[in-house]
Design an enzyme around this catalytic site. Structure first.
Site, PDB file in Angstrom:
ATOM      1  N   CYS A   2       0.845  -1.188   0.000  1.00 15.81           N
ATOM      2  CA  CYS A   2       0.000   0.000   0.000  1.00 15.81           C
ATOM      3  C   CYS A   2       0.885   1.243   0.000  1.00 15.81           C
ATOM      4  O   CYS A   2       2.096   1.154   0.058  1.00 15.81           O
ATOM      5  CB  CYS A   2      -0.905  -0.014   1.220  1.00 15.81           C
ATOM      6  N   ARG A  27       0.976   1.619  -5.988  1.00 18.71           N
ATOM      7  CA  ARG A  27       1.273   0.659  -4.923  1.00 18.71           C
ATOM      8  C   ARG A  27       0.013   0.019  -4.361  1.00 18.71           C
ATOM      9  O   ARG A  27       0.093  -0.943  -3.591  1.00 18.71           O
ATOM     10  CB  ARG A  27       2.038   1.348  -3.794  1.00 18.71           C
ATOM     11  N   TRP A  76      -4.032  -1.693  -0.917  1.00 25.37           N
ATOM     12  CA  TRP A  76      -4.151  -2.930  -1.683  1.00 25.37           C
ATOM     13  C   TRP A  76      -4.512  -4.007  -0.675  1.00 25.37           C
ATOM     14  O   TRP A  76      -3.747  -4.316   0.231  1.00 25.37           O
ATOM     15  CB  TRP A  76      -2.836  -3.242  -2.386  1.00 25.37           C
ATOM     16  N   ASN A 102       1.251  -0.315   6.307  1.00 24.85           N
ATOM     17  CA  ASN A 102       1.562  -1.278   5.256  1.00 24.85           C
ATOM     18  C   ASN A 102       2.135  -2.516   5.918  1.00 24.85           C
ATOM     19  O   ASN A 102       2.884  -2.405   6.887  1.00 24.85           O
ATOM     20  CB  ASN A 102       2.609  -0.727   4.280  1.00 24.85           C
ATOM     21  N   GLY A 103       1.847  -3.692   5.356  1.00 25.39           N
ATOM     22  CA  GLY A 103       2.361  -4.930   5.907  1.00 25.39           C
ATOM     23  C   GLY A 103       1.233  -5.822   6.393  1.00 25.39           C
ATOM     24  O   GLY A 103       0.059  -5.596   6.095  1.00 25.39           O
ATOM     25  N   GLU A 483       8.580 -14.435 -19.405  1.00 33.23           N
ATOM     26  CA  GLU A 483       8.301 -13.030 -19.119  1.00 33.23           C
ATOM     27  C   GLU A 483       7.182 -12.499 -20.011  1.00 33.23           C
ATOM     28  O   GLU A 483       6.311 -11.758 -19.552  1.00 33.23           O
ATOM     29  CB  GLU A 483       9.575 -12.198 -19.293  1.00 33.23           C
ATOM     30  N   LYS A 487       3.641 -10.880 -18.827  1.00 34.77           N
ATOM     31  CA  LYS A 487       3.202  -9.538 -19.229  1.00 34.77           C
ATOM     32  C   LYS A 487       1.778  -9.585 -19.785  1.00 34.77           C
ATOM     33  O   LYS A 487       0.949  -8.752 -19.450  1.00 34.77           O
ATOM     34  CB  LYS A 487       4.133  -8.958 -20.299  1.00 34.77           C
ATOM     35  N   GLU A 490      -0.786 -10.318 -16.964  1.00 39.36           N
ATOM     36  CA  GLU A 490      -0.853  -9.219 -15.998  1.00 39.36           C
ATOM     37  C   GLU A 490      -1.710  -8.073 -16.512  1.00 39.36           C
ATOM     38  O   GLU A 490      -2.526  -7.516 -15.780  1.00 39.36           O
ATOM     39  CB  GLU A 490       0.553  -8.673 -15.721  1.00 39.36           C
ATOM     40  N   HIS A 506       5.559 -33.306 -24.594  1.00 40.61           N
ATOM     41  CA  HIS A 506       5.377 -34.052 -23.356  1.00 40.61           C
ATOM     42  C   HIS A 506       4.110 -33.626 -22.617  1.00 40.61           C
ATOM     43  O   HIS A 506       4.035 -33.756 -21.394  1.00 40.61           O
ATOM     44  CB  HIS A 506       6.608 -33.893 -22.463  1.00 40.61           C
ATOM     45  N   LYS A 601       2.388  -2.765  -7.216  1.00 36.31           N
ATOM     46  CA  LYS A 601       3.751  -2.681  -7.738  1.00 36.31           C
ATOM     47  C   LYS A 601       4.779  -3.322  -6.813  1.00 36.31           C
ATOM     48  O   LYS A 601       5.481  -4.240  -7.206  1.00 36.31           O
ATOM     49  CB  LYS A 601       4.111  -1.206  -7.974  1.00 36.31           C
TER      50      LYS A 601
END
Length: 606
Positions: A2, A27, A76, A102-103, A483, A487, A490, A506, A601
């Protein structure tokens, strides 16, 4: 994950805090709130908070919401769904204490039960609210001691800022595992979870360490440990300008940051090339040649895009330095009781330098006596301070939740590390100069790829209706596929999976059909014919193929042709057009590109 911002000084605080929240919204953005020491009749604390974005909060702040000291938060969710009640700041029963946090408080359920048993009415579902009540119930004489006493009951991580109606001349902040940065101004002080909220007002900052607290007054500050011992924190100067956080004419930060990659790569290379000896200058490693030669293995740790950059880095280190190397998610590493060997070099990568899973892995490694290097973007961040040495990637501020330029710069930083280790060991001067020539070409080649954006826009139209996509690549190409897959999901929310091309037969071939397009990474290297055989396999099952290659691929439905570099460096370039593909696919689907749903983020919680 956050965002926190606080201010004490002479200016009207509400507009300043709202501006800070706008800069921190990447954030966390499911709810927001603000609390101030009111300068109106009767004084006391005033609070406004709501579910939604910062712009929604701004619309609800009344015209007469005046004061010169306050704290604010953009959230968040970790505990409790987004709602007005769960938004920060949280107050104690009497409305005299306001806390932003935050946390995660690990023992919040136990503390909530204890408070409820004592008759406290809890208004939210959050872990943070218990901290406000603990501070409010303390009988200590000072706010500092009230906060310190409350924190003794807390298990978990926190970055907090606290107001108290009886102490209108101060903000108290504390840190344990979640970043807290102080901004030192002229007769004004600020506190935030990220320098982005401070940079418009001051470039003089202090980053608190874990177990450290601070008291901010308008004309003074002091720092101390949670047991009350004074600490000697000195301000440092932030290298980024406020303009670095502006859109610069782009519609989104993601597009801006993709477009900045040529300049960003030039920065990470600047001053680090040694032409004479065909090597890289990396004085920040704090590791001499004898120590480097004694290392028998390299283990790279990171999360998300940093992990994928680490996969590219591991391949480069094996190829150039001929040291066994591998990459692993930092979030898994510390939970499997890993064997920490004295002749293994551990390298951790993190854009923010505050990623909690990665930071915790660093701390565990240091506890066991390991040599740890950090590859981070933020100067003075926790991982940068905890590591024995490392490389700053100098990508500049990255505001979009999804990483683009920092991923690319991290991969280039790994190339520099691989070159450095290789030249200490058995890499020849000629090969070192070959890699240097390739590194010098990268900014121009990235710019060339970006000039063909219109072509990628057309390709994105063909994939916007896909329900799922496959990304495949061999050896150097597999991290690129990983990656690119990340992307796309996301930012566009299209399901995507990445596999080594050799693994298709396979199992994953069962998924191939016209409705599931495949993006194939096909560099013109020693595995070209193997990769072309993969395209044959997919076409035989009526799969649609987009190839990213150095030449047009006959079996692909479309090819994005990228410039060719040295084989060891091609992975850096081949991901660039796939960033644009994810961006324009998401744009066509109307996604909130800079703030994808459910993501934030800087992941500073487990």
């Amino acid at each position: 994950m956050c965002g926190i911002v606080g201010y004490i000084g002479r200016r009207d605080v509400a507009p300043l805090l709202l501006e800070g929240l706008q800069r921190l919204e990447y954030r966390g953005y499911d709810s927001a709130g603000i609390a101030i020491h009111s300068s109106g009749r009767g004084g006391g604390l005033k609070t406004v908070k709501n579910q939604g974005r910062v712009r929604d909060l701004e619309a609800r702040v009344p015209a007469r919401f005046n004061g010169s000291c306050g704290i604010a938060h953009t959230r968040w969710a970790t505990h409790g769904a987004p709602s007005d009640e769960n938004a920060h700041p949280h107050l104690d029963t009497h409305g005299k204490v306001a806390v932003v946090h935050n946390g995660i408080i690990d023992n919040s359920a136990e503390l909530r039960a204890r408070l409820s048993a004592d008759g406290v009415e809890l208004r939210s579902e959050t872990d943070t609210e218990v901290l406000a009540h603990l501070i409010g119930r303390s009988r200590a004489a000072t706010l500092e001691e009230k906060v310190r006493e409350a924190l003794r009951h807390i298990e978990g991580t926190y970055g907090v800022a606290v107001l108290h109606a009886d102490f209108p001349d101060r903000i108290v902040a504390a840190r344990n595992g979640s970043p807290v940065v102080l901004g030192i101004g002229e007769k004004e002080m600020l506190v935030a979870s990220d320098v982005a909220a401070l940079i418009s007002h001051t470039r003089q900052v202090i980053t608190l360490d874990d177990g450290e607290m601070a008291t901010l007054k308008a004309d003074d500050y002091r720092t101390y440990t949670t047991d009350g011992s004074r600490t000697a924190a000195s301000p440092t100067t932030v290298e980024w300008e406020a303009e670095s956080y502006d859109m610069a004419g782009h519609d989104t930060y993601m597009h801006k940051e993709i477009a900045e990659q040529a300049d960003a790569v030039d920065r990470v290379l600047r001053g680090r090339i040694d032409e004479r000896f065909g090597t890289a200058r990396l004085g920040g490693l704090n590791m001499d040649a004898r120590e480097a030669r004694s290392m028998r293995r390299v283990k790279i740790l990171g999360c998300g895009s940093a992990y994928h950059a680490g996969m590219i880095g591991a391949q480069m280190i094996e190829e150039l330095a001929r040291i066994p190397a591998d990459a692993e998610p930092a979030s898994e590493f510390r939970y499997r009781n890993p064997v920490v060997e004295p002749d293994t070099l551990y390298v951790v990568a993190s854009q923010s330098g505050e990623t909690y899973d990665t930071l915790a892995a660093v701390q565990e490694l240091k506890r066991k006596g390991a040599k740890v290097l950090g590859i981070v973007n933020v100067v003075g961040s926790a991982i940068a301070r905890e590591a024995d040495g490392g490389i700053y990637v100098h990508a500049g501020p990255e505001v979009c939740v999804v990483s683009t330029k920092c991923f690319t710069n991290t991969a280039v930083a790994f190339a520099l590390l691989a070159l450095h280790l290789g030249r200490i060991r058995d890499l020849s001067v000629a090969d070192g100069k070959r890699i240097i020539e390739g590194l010098r070409k990268l900014p121009g080649q990235i710019a060339e790829i970006l000039r063909h954006e219109d072509r990628i826009i057309e390709l994105a139209k063909d994939f916007a209706d896909a329900k799922s996509m496959m990304f495949v690549g061999r050896t150097r190409g597999f991290p690129v596929a990983k990656e690119a897959s990340l992307k796309l999901k996301e930012v566009s929310y299209i399901h995507a999976e990445a596999y080594p091309s050799s693994e298709l037969k396979h199992g994953p071939l069962a998924l191939i059909e016209p409705a599931v397009p495949t993006v194939a990474i096909v560099p013109d290297d020693e595995l070209l014919e193997k990769n072309r055989a993969t395209l044959e396999e997919i076409k035989a099952r009526q799969g649609r193929i987009l190839a990213v290659a150095h030449q047009v691929q006959e079996k692909a439905d479309a090819t994005i042709v990228v410039p060719q570099n040295e084989p060891e460096l091609d992975a850096v370039l081949m991901g660039i057009p796939l960033q644009l593909l994810a961006y324009h696919t998401a744009l066509m689907l109307g996604r909130d590109i800079d703030k994808p749903r459910n993501l934030a983020k800087s992941v500073t919680v487990e």
